[in-house]
Write a protein that holds these residues in place. Structure first.
Motif, PDB file in Angstrom:
ATOM      1  N   ARG A 154       8.563  40.616 -13.069  1.00 18.83           N
ATOM      2  CA  ARG A 154       9.561  41.118 -14.043  1.00 18.83           C
ATOM      3  C   ARG A 154       9.793  42.617 -13.864  1.00 18.83           C
TER       4      ARG A 154
ATOM      5  N   GLU B  37       1.175  32.961 -13.295  1.00 13.88           N
ATOM      6  CA  GLU B  37       0.951  33.822 -14.461  1.00 13.88           C
ATOM      7  C   GLU B  37       0.414  35.192 -14.066  1.00 13.88           C
TER       8      GLU B  37
ATOM      9  N   ASN C 261      13.177  30.188 -12.715  1.00  9.50           N
ATOM     10  CA  ASN C 261      12.631  30.227 -14.068  1.00  9.50           C
ATOM     11  C   ASN C 261      11.297  30.975 -14.063  1.00  9.50           C
ATOM     12  N   PRO C 262      11.214  32.158 -14.700  1.00  4.93           N
ATOM     13  CA  PRO C 262       9.976  32.931 -14.695  1.00  4.93           C
ATOM     14  C   PRO C 262       8.784  32.197 -15.312  1.00  4.93           C
ATOM     15  N   ASN C 263       9.039  31.210 -16.169  1.00  2.00           N
ATOM     16  CA  ASN C 263       7.929  30.457 -16.764  1.00  2.00           C
ATOM     17  C   ASN C 263       7.181  29.622 -15.727  1.00  2.00           C
ATOM     18  N   ARG C 264       7.806  29.358 -14.588  1.00  2.00           N
ATOM     19  CA  ARG C 264       7.152  28.586 -13.533  1.00  2.00           C
ATOM     20  C   ARG C 264       6.411  29.471 -12.533  1.00  2.00           C
ATOM     21  N   TRP C 265       6.610  30.758 -12.579  1.00  2.00           N
ATOM     22  CA  TRP C 265       5.957  31.671 -11.641  1.00  2.00           C
ATOM     23  C   TRP C 265       4.468  31.757 -11.955  1.00  2.00           C
TER      24      TRP C 265
ATOM     25  N   TYR D 260       8.813  28.899  -6.457  1.00  2.00           N
ATOM     26  CA  TYR D 260       8.738  28.426  -7.842  1.00  2.00           C
ATOM     27  C   TYR D 260      10.073  28.339  -8.547  1.00  2.00           C
TER      28      TYR D 260
ATOM     29  N   ARG E 270       3.478  37.267 -12.885  1.00  2.00           N
ATOM     30  CA  ARG E 270       4.703  37.224 -13.665  1.00  2.00           C
ATOM     31  C   ARG E 270       5.145  38.618 -14.136  1.00  2.00           C
ATOM     32  N   ASP E 271       4.212  39.406 -14.649  1.00  2.00           N
ATOM     33  CA  ASP E 271       4.579  40.744 -15.139  1.00  2.00           C
ATOM     34  C   ASP E 271       5.050  41.634 -13.998  1.00  2.00           C
TER      35      ASP E 271
END
Length: 152
Positions: free
Chosen positions: A34, A27, A21-25, A18, A30-31
């Motif tokens: 991170r 959902e 960019n974490p916004n593309r991982w 992905y 995602r946490d």
């Protein structure tokens, strides 16, 4: 929501798939990703730096514009023949007609039969050559045996 801690292999797979960019991982992960970045900052930084380079390279590439011919061919394959002819007449172009392709089952059957025939021919030739070689060897041995008897 995933509650297990993320492994470095899974984090690497997400970043490779992905990007940085974490916004593309995904959902759901995602946490956890991170949290992995905070828990293993050196590993995360190395993987993210590589992913940023790939992202930059992919972002710098521009998609080529499709040609008019390609657009007409795609439309011709998607629309019924009557619609294609009508549109072609309106735009004064020759319609593209997709070639008729035989059914895949017929192709598999024909290919299988051809392979079986080829295997039979190869097997027959090898069997014939082996038989001929055995007969020749036997003839040589018999002839040698007769010549030995004559020399006594």
């Amino acid at each position: 929501m995933i509650t297990q801690p993320m492994t470095s292999d899974r984090f690497e797979a997400i970043v490779e798939a992905y990007g940085a960019n974490p916004n593309r991982w995904p959902e759901a992960e995602r946490d956890a990703a991170r949290a992995f970045m905070q828990r293993e900052p050196q590993v995360a930084r190395a993987l993210m730096a590589e992913a940023r380079g790939v992202d930059a390279l992919l972002g710098s590439l521009a998609a080529p514009e499709p040609s008019d011919t390609l657009q007409w061919e795609v439309l011709a394959r998607l629309m019924p023949a009557a619609v294609v002819e009508k549109v072609a007449d309106e735009h004064n172009v020759v319609p593209f007609v997709a070639p008729h392709r035989p059914k895949s089952r017929v192709m598999w059957l024909a290919g299988g039969l051809a392979a079986a025939c080829a295997a039979g021919v190869i097997f027959g030739v090898n069997l014939g050559l082996a038989s001929t070689a055995d007969l020749r060897a036997e003839d040589v041995l018999v002839a040698a045996n007769y010549s030995d008897v004559d020399s006594w």
